[in-house]
Design an enzyme around this catalytic site. Structure first.
Site, PDB file in Angstrom:
ATOM      1  N   LYS A  73      -3.758  45.486  33.202  1.00 53.01           N
ATOM      2  CA  LYS A  73      -5.094  44.957  33.522  1.00 53.01           C
ATOM      3  C   LYS A  73      -5.010  44.106  34.793  1.00 53.01           C
ATOM      4  CE  LYS A  73      -8.881  42.379  31.247  1.00 53.01           C
ATOM      5  NZ  LYS A  73      -9.307  41.703  29.992  1.00 53.01           N
ATOM      6  N   SER A 150     -13.533  43.137  27.831  1.00 55.19           N
ATOM      7  CA  SER A 150     -13.393  43.242  29.265  1.00 55.19           C
ATOM      8  C   SER A 150     -12.240  44.142  29.714  1.00 55.19           C
ATOM      9  CB  SER A 150     -13.168  41.853  29.856  1.00 55.19           C
ATOM     10  OG  SER A 150     -11.960  41.278  29.360  1.00 55.19           O
ATOM     11  N   SER A 174     -11.760  41.105  23.740  1.00 54.33           N
ATOM     12  CA  SER A 174     -11.713  41.981  24.911  1.00 54.33           C
ATOM     13  C   SER A 174     -10.698  43.113  24.864  1.00 54.33           C
ATOM     14  CB  SER A 174     -11.468  41.160  26.179  1.00 54.33           C
ATOM     15  OG  SER A 174     -12.647  40.522  26.582  1.00 54.33           O
TER      16      SER A 174
END
Lengths: 484, 98
Positions: A73, A150, A174
């Site tokens: 990420k 997210s 997330s």
């Protein structure tokens, strides 16, 4: 034959048998990443990955991650690899050090093939707010559904079969929510179990390193690598690290599982509840005791607003360093104050600015006691309520979300019980620092949904043991969306 | 609690060193109706004001001193690599005294 849609164990054995080389794996993953149509990637590390695979130390080939392509990420610092947090304010930023988790993965022989898209600075749950736009759900070839956020790009990369493992972060849900929407296993261990050094902070008291795999065994194995004390993160725990794969096949006879009534009652989708109940029957069949337990619905409804106030308030200070002076996308002005204001005004998206204003509003002198401090007090009551459940039960188990992934252009009633409870309750695990895992439960209209299991702090072995029992019952593992 | 109006939101934004457009402020004002309703859910909890604020998930007591081992610091040029305007090993900002 492709390998990227297989489990870590399968790929590892193929390397050991000489059926495939790390270089071939990296080339396969890079090709798939370049063909991605879901907007999963911020940056594809082609040169870096090919350089790294050539330098692999063959003496480490028994490591499960040796030569395995992985995705990170974009809020984890990666030395010499651009890292933006999917925010324009960090366009062009190239970290000069790597986060602890990235260092640990690389030491095991993992090869980073890409940085993944995310909701800007991890402050969103839809996967639609990053500076590169919407990230789509690989299970939906029409590209109408979110993949959630997210950690949207990491979820899309694993569920599309581009890599078998991707790193994410989880401040409210997330990783665990997108895992539900993408038929993945998403694990957020105990607060302090994995070092956060090098992870861009969003809300320090709630932030966790978390990750996606396609089965429970792989999730347990990755935890063996990532867990452990790191002197560079003062909040990282000294607690002993276990072999988290060791107890996966233990009997769950006599384990006590609590289902929270208020969460189930707030779900209107009958298919989700039906599949969830079927999974309960698997647990009971293996000897677990399952009870429906009450927690005050007022407390359940307060989880989301408590989370929003605390996270937005903490985010205002954590992101104060994004001023364009020391790093980032600086915009010139007549004074240093003007440089900062112009940089931040232009660098943050409208959504992020709104979140910051909510945080700033709750921290105003006149509001602090009534909003921020009261939210911190409410957090205590919420965690106390769940701790009381954990006094009698080994784990709490509920659907991870009230439905399949929402539409990208959908809307919701933000004051409904379903939104406030079933859609957002999982933040209780961040508030209490509990280990929590999402895993696939079923499909509706060919779109997946998942269940979520949470245990007491540092009880990851037990959590994974029960998760394995659910996976054995559903048979839902190693699921990959058909490529479009 | 302070009344939510555009002036308060501008103050809140400016404290954080950014500004928003009129449209963004108006959108946020509209959003605040829902936000305040959500925040009121916290006030409805019995005993909330008597609770002790929780700032971290659980207490962690670390009673140790790290070893006093010297490690090489990051090279200065490397540390400054991401700054946009660097002169003589320092970050240059607009002149303060004009």
């Amino acid at each position: 034959m492709g390998y990227m849609d297989k489990s870590l164990t399968y790929i590892h054995e193929a390397i050991l048998k000489g059926e495939v080389t790390p270089l071939e794996l990296v080339k396969e993953a890079l090709l798939l990443a370049k063909e991605d149509t879901n907007n999963a990637f911020e940056y594809i590390c082609e040169k870096e990955a090919l350089d790294a695979v050539i330098k692999l130390d063959a003496s480490k080939k028994n490591n499960l991650l040796y030569g395995i392509p992985v995705v990170i990420k974009d809020n984890f610092s990666t030395k010499d690899i651009p890292t933006t947090g999917s925010s324009n304010i960090l366009n062009g930023y190239v970290p000069v050090f790597s986060s602890e988790v990235v260092t640990r993965l690389e030491k095991e022989g993992a090869i980073i093939i890409a940085k993944s898209t995310m909701d800007e600075l991890a402050m969103g749950g839809s996967g639609t707010t990053g500076h590169l736009g919407v990230t789509y759900n690989p299970w939906d070839k029409d590209k109408k559904h979110q993949v959630g956020g997210s950690s949207c790009g990491s979820a899309a990369a694993v569920s599309a079969g581009i890599v078998p493992f991707a790193l994410g972060s989880d401040t409210g849900d997330s990783v665990r929510k997108p895992a539900s929407f993408a038929a993945l296993v998403g694990l957020k261990p105990t607060w302090g179990r994995i070092s956060r050094f090098g992870l861009f902070p969003f809300a320090t008291s709630l932030d966790h390193v978390a990750y996606f795999t396609r089965n429970v065994y792989d999730s347990a194995y990755i935890l063996n690598i990532l867990a452990g004390r790191d002197d560079k993160d003062a909040s990282s725990s000294f607690n002993k690290v276990e072999d988290y794969t060791a107890n996966l096949s233990n009997s769950i006879k006599g384990k006590k599982i609590a289902v929270i009534k208020g969460i189930i009652d707030s779900i209107s989708d009958k298919e989700v509840v039906k599949s969830f109940n079927v999974s309960l029957s698997y647990l009971k069949a293996q000897g677990a005791e399952v009870d429906v337990v009450d927690i005050d619905v007022k407390l359940l409804k307060a989880i989301y607003p408590t989370y929003i106030i605390i996270s937005c308030a903490e985010a205002t200070s954590n992101n104060a360093n994004l001023d364009g002076i020391k790093f980032g996308n600086r915009i010139e002005g007549e004074s240093f104050e003007e440089v900062m204001v112009k940089t931040r005004t232009n660098g943050f998206s409208p959504l992020i600015k709104r979140r910051f204003v909510i945080g700033s509003f709750s921290l105003l002198k006149e509001n602090q006691d009534e909003l921020f401090v009261r939210a911190q007090k409410c957090r205590r009551l919420i965690v106390n309520a769940f701790n009381r459940v954990f006094e009698k039960y080994d784990a709490i188990y509920c659907p991870a979300a009230p439905s399949i992934a929402p539409l990208v252009k959908g809307s919701s009633n933000n004051l409904s019980d379903e939104y406030l409870i079933a859609d957002n309750y999982m933040a209780f695990a961040n508030m209490g620092g509990y280990p929590s895992i999402t895993l696939p439960l079923g499909f509706e209209n060919n779109m997946p949904f998942g269940g979520n299991l949470t245990a007491k702090p540092f009880q990851e072995s037990l959590l994974l043991n029960i998760a394995q029992a659910i996976e054995n019952g559903t048979g839902l593992k190693d699921l990959v969306a058909k490529r479009n | 609690m302070k009344e939510v109006n555009k002036e308060v939101l501008v103050t809140s934004a400016n404290k954080l060193m950014f500004d928003m457009s009129d449209e963004e402020y108006n959108n946020l004002l509209a959003e605040f109706d829902v936000i305040i309703s959500q925040m009121n859910l916290i006030g409805d909890i019995e005993g909330v004001d008597e609770a002790i604020p929780m700032t971290f998930p659980f207490d962690v007591t670390n009673t140790y001193l790290r070893e006093d081992v010297a490690t090489p610091p990051m090279d200065r040029n490397e540390a400054l690599r991401n700054a946009k305007d660097v002169v003589d090993g320092q970050i240059r900002l607009p002149r303060v005294v004009k």
